[in-house]
Design an enzyme around this catalytic site. Structure first.
Site, PDB file in Angstrom:
ATOM      1  N   GLU A   1       0.839  -1.207   0.000  1.00 30.33           N
ATOM      2  CA  GLU A   1       0.000   0.000   0.000  1.00 30.33           C
ATOM      3  C   GLU A   1       0.873   1.256   0.000  1.00 30.33           C
ATOM      4  OE1 GLU A   1      -2.467   1.576  -0.581  1.00 30.33           O
ATOM      5  OE2 GLU A   1      -4.282   0.984   0.452  1.00 30.33           O
ATOM      6  N   ASP A   2       0.300   2.346  -0.467  1.00 31.91           N
ATOM      7  CA  ASP A   2       1.007   3.626  -0.394  1.00 31.91           C
ATOM      8  C   ASP A   2       0.923   4.216   1.007  1.00 31.91           C
ATOM      9  OD1 ASP A   2      -1.723   4.090  -0.597  1.00 31.91           O
ATOM     10  OD2 ASP A   2      -1.581   5.550  -2.206  1.00 31.91           O
TER      11      ASP A   2
ATOM     12  N   ASP B   1      -4.119   5.139   6.347  1.00 29.65           N
ATOM     13  CA  ASP B   1      -4.636   6.382   6.927  1.00 29.65           C
ATOM     14  C   ASP B   1      -5.629   5.995   8.032  1.00 29.65           C
ATOM     15  OD1 ASP B   1      -5.264   9.107   7.127  1.00 29.65           O
ATOM     16  OD2 ASP B   1      -6.674   9.070   5.478  1.00 29.65           O
TER      17      ASP B   1
ATOM     18  N   LYS C   1      -0.254   7.096   8.818  1.00 29.83           N
ATOM     19  CA  LYS C   1      -0.700   8.299   9.547  1.00 29.83           C
ATOM     20  C   LYS C   1      -1.438   7.823  10.788  1.00 29.83           C
ATOM     21  CE  LYS C   1      -2.216  11.280   5.871  1.00 29.83           C
ATOM     22  NZ  LYS C   1      -3.409  11.902   5.267  1.00 29.83           N
TER      23      LYS C   1
ATOM     24  N   ASP D   1      -2.193  10.804  -4.767  1.00 31.10           N
ATOM     25  CA  ASP D   1      -2.814  11.799  -5.634  1.00 31.10           C
ATOM     26  C   ASP D   1      -3.668  12.808  -4.892  1.00 31.10           C
ATOM     27  OD1 ASP D   1      -4.894   9.785  -5.041  1.00 31.10           O
ATOM     28  OD2 ASP D   1      -6.096  11.009  -6.397  1.00 31.10           O
TER      29      ASP D   1
ATOM     30  N   ARG E   1       0.615  12.138  -8.882  1.00 29.85           N
ATOM     31  CA  ARG E   1       1.186  10.815  -8.556  1.00 29.85           C
ATOM     32  C   ARG E   1       2.630  10.706  -9.037  1.00 29.85           C
ATOM     33  NH1 ARG E   1      -3.165   7.466  -7.078  1.00 29.85           N
ATOM     34  NH2 ARG E   1      -5.097   7.887  -8.162  1.00 29.85           N
TER      35      ARG E   1
HETATM   36  P1  IMP Z   1      -7.611   4.464   4.536  1.00 32.06           P
HETATM   37  O1  IMP Z   1      -8.665   3.470   4.151  1.00 32.06           O
HETATM   38  O2  IMP Z   1      -8.217   5.663   5.223  1.00 32.06           O
HETATM   39  O3  IMP Z   1      -6.463   3.892   5.318  1.00 32.06           O
HETATM   40  O4  IMP Z   1      -7.067   5.094   3.208  1.00 32.06           O
HETATM   41  C1  IMP Z   1      -6.254   4.454   2.348  1.00 32.06           C
HETATM   42  C2  IMP Z   1      -6.237   5.176   1.017  1.00 32.06           C
HETATM   43  O5  IMP Z   1      -6.641   6.542   1.098  1.00 32.06           O
HETATM   44  C3  IMP Z   1      -4.817   5.216   0.500  1.00 32.06           C
HETATM   45  O6  IMP Z   1      -4.510   4.054  -0.232  1.00 32.06           O
HETATM   46  C4  IMP Z   1      -4.821   6.460  -0.359  1.00 32.06           C
HETATM   47  O7  IMP Z   1      -5.253   6.155  -1.655  1.00 32.06           O
HETATM   48  C5  IMP Z   1      -5.828   7.375   0.298  1.00 32.06           C
HETATM   49  N1  IMP Z   1      -5.169   8.386   1.153  1.00 32.06           N
HETATM   50  C6  IMP Z   1      -5.136   8.436   2.484  1.00 32.06           C
HETATM   51  N2  IMP Z   1      -4.436   9.499   2.926  1.00 32.06           N
HETATM   52  C7  IMP Z   1      -3.992  10.125   1.821  1.00 32.06           C
HETATM   53  C8  IMP Z   1      -3.155  11.294   1.613  1.00 32.06           C
HETATM   54  O8  IMP Z   1      -2.671  11.984   2.532  1.00 32.06           O
HETATM   55  N3  IMP Z   1      -2.908  11.606   0.319  1.00 32.06           N
HETATM   56  C9  IMP Z   1      -3.392  10.905  -0.732  1.00 32.06           C
HETATM   57  N4  IMP Z   1      -4.158   9.809  -0.579  1.00 32.06           N
HETATM   58  C10 IMP Z   1      -4.452   9.421   0.683  1.00 32.06           C
END
Ligand code: IMP
Length: 177
Positions: free
Chosen positions: A100-101, A104, A132, A160, A166
């Site tokens: 994963e990138d 969050d 994060k 993005d 990206r």
């Molecule tokens: P989660 O489900 O909230 O953990 O989010 C995961 C996805 O949200 C990541 O794979 C990103 O595509 C997107 N995302 C979360 N935070 C950021 C950010 O700061 N910048 C860009 N994309 C984000």
């Protein structure tokens, strides 16, 4: 002058990303020695990390891509995750590393881990370039973590804003000034 100079400020320079990714690749190589490993990149954000990480893994890996969508165009996740592109082969009995990138809220990874558990793999681990933790809604154990960052919306190196930025070679934050 680059197109992003006025809008994006560097947070993690390219050299720092590459040095850390080399370390993670070496660790993965050591941990999976003698095993067959499948890297599964989560589209689209992970592709830069996935390809650089793969080049630092000294093992005969295979690569798969999985598409999920959790963002409905804004900067906040809805918690609803949809599969937009599935794997091309079964994962039964395979050692799987989800790439994963960023983790969050953790909701996307929670969904993916449950989805993969149901496919009967030999093992499932998680690699994420960024975390994060201040935004976590569920606890995700990241086995291979690049960097922990504060609660800022980041772009670049796969990440993005409105599907753009990206292709920056570094991770940066949008300028607010
Ligand atoms: P989660 O489900 O909230 O953990 O989010 C995961 C996805 O949200 C990541 O794979 C990103 O595509 C997107 N995302 C979360 N935070 C950021 C950010 O700061 N910048 C860009 N994309 C984000």
């Amino acid at each position: 002058m680059a197109f992003y100079d006025d809008t994006v400020e560097v947070m993690l320079p390219a050299e720092q990303l590459q040095a850390r990714i080399a370390e993670l690749g070496a660790q993965i190589t050591q941990d999976y020695r003698g095993k067959e490993l499948t890297l599964i990149g989560v589209l689209k954000g992970s592709i830069f990390f996935l390809t650089d990480l793969a080049r630092h893994i000294d093992l005969p890996i295979t690569i798969e891509l999985m598409g999920v969508s959790s963002y409905q165009g804004g900067t906040e996740t809805t918690g609803e995750v949809r599969v937009t592109h599935d794997l091309s082969r079964p994962m039964h009995g395979r050692h799987v590393l989800l790439v994963e990138d960023i983790v969050d809220t953790g909701l996307t990874m929670k969904f993916l881990l449950a989805n993969f558990a149901a496919r009967g793999p030999a093992s499932v681990k998680v690699a994420s370039l960024l975390e994060k933790p201040s935004r976590a809604k569920v606890k995700i154990d990241i086995d291979y973590k690049g960097f922990v960052i504060e609660d800022r919306f980041v772009v670049g190196y796969g990440l993005d804003y409105g599907d753009k930025y990206r292709n920056l070679p570094f991770v940066g934050v949008m300028r607010t000034d």
